[in-house]
Design an enzyme around this catalytic site. Structure first.
Site, PDB file in Angstrom:
ATOM      1  N   CYS A 108       0.817  -1.223   0.000  1.00 37.25           N
ATOM      2  CA  CYS A 108       0.000   0.000   0.000  1.00 37.25           C
ATOM      3  C   CYS A 108       0.849   1.270   0.000  1.00 37.25           C
ATOM      4  CB  CYS A 108      -0.948   0.007   1.197  1.00 37.25           C
ATOM      5  SG  CYS A 108      -1.917  -1.488   1.311  1.00 37.25           S
ATOM      6  N   HIS A 137      -3.360   6.812   3.228  1.00 37.54           N
ATOM      7  CA  HIS A 137      -3.740   5.565   2.563  1.00 37.54           C
ATOM      8  C   HIS A 137      -5.160   5.204   3.008  1.00 37.54           C
ATOM      9  CE1 HIS A 137      -4.028   1.542   1.278  1.00 37.54           C
ATOM     10  NE2 HIS A 137      -3.846   1.000   2.467  1.00 37.54           N
ATOM     11  N   ASN A 170     -10.045  -0.764   0.156  1.00 31.95           N
ATOM     12  CA  ASN A 170      -8.591  -0.608   0.186  1.00 31.95           C
ATOM     13  C   ASN A 170      -8.019  -1.061  -1.159  1.00 31.95           C
ATOM     14  OD1 ASN A 170      -5.846  -0.805   0.612  1.00 31.95           O
ATOM     15  ND2 ASN A 170      -6.026  -1.755   2.631  1.00 31.95           N
TER      16      ASN A 170
HETATM   17  O1  UT7 Z   1      -3.462  -1.432   3.944  1.00 31.49           O
HETATM   18  C1  UT7 Z   1      -3.328  -2.034   5.176  1.00 31.49           C
HETATM   19  C2  UT7 Z   1      -4.170  -3.256   5.112  1.00 31.49           C
HETATM   20  N1  UT7 Z   1      -5.163  -3.532   6.032  1.00 31.49           N
HETATM   21  C3  UT7 Z   1      -5.739  -2.730   6.950  1.00 31.49           C
HETATM   22  O2  UT7 Z   1      -5.428  -1.612   7.139  1.00 31.49           O
HETATM   23  C4  UT7 Z   1      -6.796  -3.349   7.792  1.00 31.49           C
HETATM   24  C5  UT7 Z   1      -6.561  -3.071   9.258  1.00 31.49           C
HETATM   25  N2  UT7 Z   1      -7.532  -3.673  10.112  1.00 31.49           N
HETATM   26  C6  UT7 Z   1      -8.823  -3.321  10.137  1.00 31.49           C
HETATM   27  O3  UT7 Z   1      -9.252  -2.474   9.384  1.00 31.49           O
HETATM   28  C7  UT7 Z   1      -9.721  -3.954  11.163  1.00 31.49           C
HETATM   29  O4  UT7 Z   1      -8.919  -4.644  12.102  1.00 31.49           O
HETATM   30  C8  UT7 Z   1     -10.802  -4.896  10.563  1.00 31.49           C
HETATM   31  C9  UT7 Z   1     -11.772  -4.093   9.749  1.00 31.49           C
HETATM   32  C10 UT7 Z   1     -10.148  -5.971   9.703  1.00 31.49           C
HETATM   33  C11 UT7 Z   1     -11.547  -5.578  11.694  1.00 31.49           C
HETATM   34  O5  UT7 Z   1     -12.127  -4.604  12.526  1.00 31.49           O
HETATM   35  P1  UT7 Z   1     -11.963  -4.660  14.104  1.00 31.49           P
HETATM   36  O6  UT7 Z   1     -12.689  -3.547  14.657  1.00 31.49           O
HETATM   37  O7  UT7 Z   1     -10.487  -4.763  14.390  1.00 31.49           O
HETATM   38  O8  UT7 Z   1     -12.720  -5.997  14.451  1.00 31.49           O
HETATM   39  P2  UT7 Z   1     -12.160  -7.242  15.225  1.00 31.49           P
HETATM   40  O9  UT7 Z   1     -11.161  -7.979  14.396  1.00 31.49           O
HETATM   41  O10 UT7 Z   1     -11.753  -6.819  16.587  1.00 31.49           O
HETATM   42  O11 UT7 Z   1     -13.474  -8.122  15.302  1.00 31.49           O
HETATM   43  C12 UT7 Z   1     -14.614  -7.741  16.075  1.00 31.49           C
HETATM   44  C13 UT7 Z   1     -15.708  -8.752  15.823  1.00 31.49           C
HETATM   45  C14 UT7 Z   1     -15.237 -10.199  15.919  1.00 31.49           C
HETATM   46  O12 UT7 Z   1     -16.248 -10.936  16.523  1.00 31.49           O
HETATM   47  P3  UT7 Z   1     -16.171 -11.328  18.098  1.00 31.49           P
HETATM   48  O13 UT7 Z   1     -14.906 -12.110  18.231  1.00 31.49           O
HETATM   49  O14 UT7 Z   1     -16.141 -10.027  18.827  1.00 31.49           O
HETATM   50  O15 UT7 Z   1     -17.410 -12.129  18.293  1.00 31.49           O
HETATM   51  C15 UT7 Z   1     -15.093 -10.619  14.480  1.00 31.49           C
HETATM   52  O16 UT7 Z   1     -15.255 -11.999  14.305  1.00 31.49           O
HETATM   53  O17 UT7 Z   1     -16.227  -8.587  14.494  1.00 31.49           O
HETATM   54  C16 UT7 Z   1     -16.219  -9.854  13.823  1.00 31.49           C
HETATM   55  N3  UT7 Z   1     -16.015  -9.619  12.397  1.00 31.49           N
HETATM   56  C17 UT7 Z   1     -17.018  -9.387  11.538  1.00 31.49           C
HETATM   57  N4  UT7 Z   1     -18.352  -9.317  11.695  1.00 31.49           N
HETATM   58  C18 UT7 Z   1     -19.093  -9.059  10.607  1.00 31.49           C
HETATM   59  C19 UT7 Z   1     -14.842  -9.572  11.722  1.00 31.49           C
HETATM   60  N5  UT7 Z   1     -15.074  -9.336  10.424  1.00 31.49           N
HETATM   61  C20 UT7 Z   1     -16.414  -9.203  10.279  1.00 31.49           C
HETATM   62  C21 UT7 Z   1     -17.238  -8.957   9.185  1.00 31.49           C
HETATM   63  N6  UT7 Z   1     -18.569  -8.865   9.386  1.00 31.49           N
HETATM   64  N7  UT7 Z   1     -16.752  -8.761   7.938  1.00 31.49           N
END
Ligand code: UT7
Length: 331
Positions: A116, A258, A288
């Site tokens: 990225c 980004h 992204n």
């Molecule tokens: O260019 C660089 C590349 N990538 C990035 O910059 C991405 C960086 N990371 C992120 O943007 C975030 O970490 C995510 C969007 C991937 C995830 O968001 P988060 O707020 O960190 O969520 P989390 O991983 O803490 O998950 C919270 C909950 C989990 O459920 P439990 O364990 O609390 O029951 C996940 O299983 O949300 C759940 N979850 C979803 N629910 C619905 C994770 N993905 C999804 C989804 N839809 N797509």
């Protein structure tokens, strides 16, 4: 950063494929919902390259638009840099395919694999070649077809990424020119390379049935870790650019981070008291798009009358590697 010459942004262009994948579409493919995606990422839709569109095809449209904007001919381009991690082929470089499609003859062309941060890396390289006096016009493209590497069963990654391309022509500035690329700072931390990786298909795990069976042909990510590192690295890059140029946050007209996640962007802005009204957010439309995200957001902001010539702009990037960097420029 001393050099004989200085560079400027002579022209810009971008391209998003026609096909759109909305959050509602994803609801039918994986266990997720529109509300979760919007609240946690700010993403509403992303664009998907057609089956016959390769990365160099996206590059070509964006590059032609940038050349037209710069009012220069292909024959005046001295070098082509493409930032991409999803090139047409493992080899040769996508920049060489773009060179052929543009009809650019006998010039240097290569890809930058900085994920990225690829576009910011490319701009910095272009700037160095111009500062040294070696070249006058460099075409820098950031382009990705990430959707080909998505596991549409992994809801943590497949909702995030999209396809697109953005291109800039960077040219040697006249002596009197005030709109210049002021600085670039680039970083990498390879100790954290495993946090965001496409494990299969390279020399470590060559393409095989086993690689496919294990899903190693898809991108994998430790989302929370990447989130924290993204905020830390982009905040550091902003700080570095501001200090180097002795510029305060209120002297920056626009910040273009980004476009990975709106919450990451907000966290970076918060650290510098950049009001969100002066931060470009385009992630809702694109998801992204890795190396394409900054030039796509920049072009959109220009088209929509936000960014204007003469304004001071801070670009900040972060990506797999982990790579990061900034560019401060007067547009
Ligand atoms: O260019 C660089 C590349 N990538 C990035 O910059 C991405 C960086 N990371 C992120 O943007 C975030 O970490 C995510 C969007 C991937 C995830 O968001 P988060 O707020 O960190 O969520 P989390 O991983 O803490 O998950 C919270 C909950 C989990 O459920 P439990 O364990 O609390 O029951 C996940 O299983 O949300 C759940 N979850 C979803 N629910 C619905 C994770 N993905 C999804 C989804 N839809 N797509």
């Amino acid at each position: 950063m001393a050099g004989m010459f200085r560079s400027r942004v002579a022209g810009i262009g971008s391209y998003l494929p026609e096909k759109v994948l909305t959050n509602v579409d994803l609801e039918k493919m994986v266990e997720t919902n529109d509300q979760w995606i919007v609240e946690r990422t700010g993403i509403e839709r992303r664009h998907v390259a057609g089956p016959d569109e390769a990365t160099s095809d996206l590059c070509l449209v964006a590059a032609k638009r940038a050349l037209e904007d710069a009012k220069i001919n292909v024959s005046e381009i001295d070098m082509i840099i493409v930032g991409t991690v999803t090139g047409d082929h493992q080899m040769p470089s996508t920049a060489c395919f773009l060179q052929s499609k543009l009809g650019a003859k006998n010039i240097m062309a290569f890809d930058v694999n900085a994920a990225c941060s690829g576009f910011v890396y490319g701009i910095s390289i272009a700037d160095q070649f111009i500062r040294s006096g070696m070249y006058k016009n460099v075409l820098v493209v950031g382009a990705e077809v990430l959707t080909r590497y998505m596991n549409y069963k992994d809801r943590e990654t497949c909702i995030l990424f999209g396809d697109g391309a953005g291109a800039w022509v960077i040219s040697r500035a006249e002596n009197s020119e005030k709109n210049l690329i002021e600085s670039s700072h680039l970083h990498a931390d390879g100790n954290l390379a495993d946090l965001l990786i496409l494990p299969g298909g390279g020399s470590k795990h060559p393409q095989s049935q086993e690689v496919i069976d294990k899903g190693m042909n898809y991108m994998t990510m430790k989302g929370r870790e990447i989130f924290k590192n993204a905020v830390r690295a982009m905040a550091h890059s902003c700080q570095e650019a501001l200090e180097h140029n002795k510029v305060s946050p209120d002297q920056v007209d626009w910040v273009i981070p980004h476009q990975a996640n709106k919450r990451i962007i907000e966290a970076v802005a918060d650290q510098f008291k950049f009001p969100m009204e002066r931060v470009i957010v385009y992630v809702q439309e694109t998801g992204n798009t890795s190396a394409a995200s900054i030039p796509l957001a920049f072009d959109w902001a220009v088209q929509n009358g936000k960014i204007k010539r003469g304004q001071t702009i801070l670009l900040t990037a972060f990506g797999a590697g982990l790579t990061s960097g900034s560019v401060l420029l007067r547009y």
